[in-house]
Design an enzyme around this catalytic site. Sequence first.
Site, PDB file in Angstrom:
ATOM      1  N   TYR A 101       0.653  -0.856   0.192  1.00 50.86           N
ATOM      2  CA  TYR A 101      -0.094  -0.191  -0.243  1.00 50.86           C
ATOM      3  C   TYR A 101       0.982   1.422  -0.460  1.00 50.86           C
ATOM      4  O   TYR A 101       1.584   1.559   0.500  1.00 50.86           O
ATOM      5  CB  TYR A 101      -1.186  -0.252   1.370  1.00 50.86           C
ATOM      6  CG  TYR A 101      -1.722   1.036   1.072  1.00 50.86           C
ATOM      7  CD1 TYR A 101      -3.394   1.252   0.840  1.00 50.86           C
ATOM      8  CD2 TYR A 101      -1.603   2.253   1.817  1.00 50.86           C
ATOM      9  CE1 TYR A 101      -3.276   2.671   1.112  1.00 50.86           C
ATOM     10  CE2 TYR A 101      -1.681   3.792   2.333  1.00 50.86           C
ATOM     11  CZ  TYR A 101      -3.138   3.806   1.855  1.00 50.86           C
ATOM     12  OH  TYR A 101      -3.413   4.718   2.084  1.00 50.86           O
ATOM     13  N   GLU A 189      -3.853   6.694  -4.232  1.00 48.95           N
ATOM     14  CA  GLU A 189      -3.058   6.054  -3.687  1.00 48.95           C
ATOM     15  C   GLU A 189      -3.016   4.617  -4.738  1.00 48.95           C
ATOM     16  O   GLU A 189      -4.264   4.714  -4.977  1.00 48.95           O
ATOM     17  CB  GLU A 189      -4.684   5.749  -2.893  1.00 48.95           C
ATOM     18  CG  GLU A 189      -4.876   4.517  -2.057  1.00 48.95           C
ATOM     19  CD  GLU A 189      -6.036   4.279  -1.088  1.00 48.95           C
ATOM     20  OE1 GLU A 189      -6.087   4.508   0.645  1.00 48.95           O
ATOM     21  OE2 GLU A 189      -6.978   4.338  -1.241  1.00 48.95           O
TER      22      GLU A 189
END
Length: 383
Positions: A101, A189
């Site tokens: 991530y 993101e």
Amino acid sequence: MDLYEYQGKQYFARFGIPTSPGGVADTVDEAVARADEVGYPVVVKAQVKVGGRGKAGGIKLAADAEEVRRHASAILGMDIKGHTVQRLWIEHASDIEREYYVSFTLDRRAKKYLCMVSAQGGVDIEEVAATDPDAIARLHVDPLDGLSAASAAEVVARAGLDDAAREQAATLVQRLYNCYVEGDCDLAEINPLILTTDGRVHALDAKVTLDDNAAFRHPEWEEFAGTETTDERERLAKEKGLQYVGLDGFVGIIANGAGLAMSTCDVVQQVGGQPANFLDIGGGANADQMANALEVINADPKVRSIFVNIFGGITRGEEVANGIVQALARVDISAPIVVRLDGTNAEEGRAILAAQVGDRVVSVPTMIDAARKATELAGGTVR
Ligand code: GDP
Ligand code: MN
């Protein structure tokens, strides 16, 4: 403005962030054509602006054209958390070794950018933050200093990414930073960022929110705005340059100044009515602005009365009243109109309204009474 995954990936590409080759499809046949182009196996991905598409069944692997056809027909039209899937992104499937991530956001309290990196990707990051907060490495970046290569490498190392991924991931973090800053994002993101079985690091998903306040320096954002399926009322208001937000109620609202428009919504709610919208026509409140505002509100079928709440400041009461008179001559309004006019030369303004459009407009001097009147005329229960 939020981007769809495929738009986010196209945006990433401008900043050198690697993604899988793919293409968009709006029909089953197009999906097969895209899959043939990128090569099997492929992933068929629902394009909706919500997360958790995988869990909802909106992301499927397909080994051949027949499977693409089957998944594409199942996913197109599917409802994912209230969003209907109208478009697919078909990309060449990746062989995943690990899922990570990485993101950039703004930490308003720290007045710095915040980079987050985790070796636990692919899952809900909020869940990781709640159950295992130490699994997320955080790095604050001062906008004046920028992000150095050393800091990017450090945060990647601290997050515990596999050795094989570190160098590529650090470079990617720097590129994502450029995308975030130069690309004027509010959020950039990647979840998951993957390490493939053959040792490549790239973005498998893209969640990008563009900062609308920076739109003036990005004429190229027009292409993203075009696909936005907004409220029809909001589209019309935008076309007319009005500050408008559609709501669910039945009392249409026009006010000058954002603060007054918000208070007007509150007061209508307080007396038992329900605002149909927020609409700020700005300080001037001239005939053109008023006519445009009335037109937008008139187009809303749920509106049963209109509450015009104007405080005359630099724009005097007579000018406001004349604006309303002229606007009413131009727009054929079906709902009853309640006007509360106050401030500079309010008396003169009200006299003009009474003389010229007294049969079409109810003039009420205070905000709360005007809100009650508008609610009553809309058939609502006044409290
Ligand atoms: P989200 O559920 O909306 O976040 O959609 P993602 O694009 O993040 O995909 C969800 C999950 O689908 C990923 O975490 C992967 O596990 C899986 N997935 C997506 N693309 C691929 C792919 O190319 N290959 C494989 N094996 N899995 C994939
Ligand atoms: Mn994802």
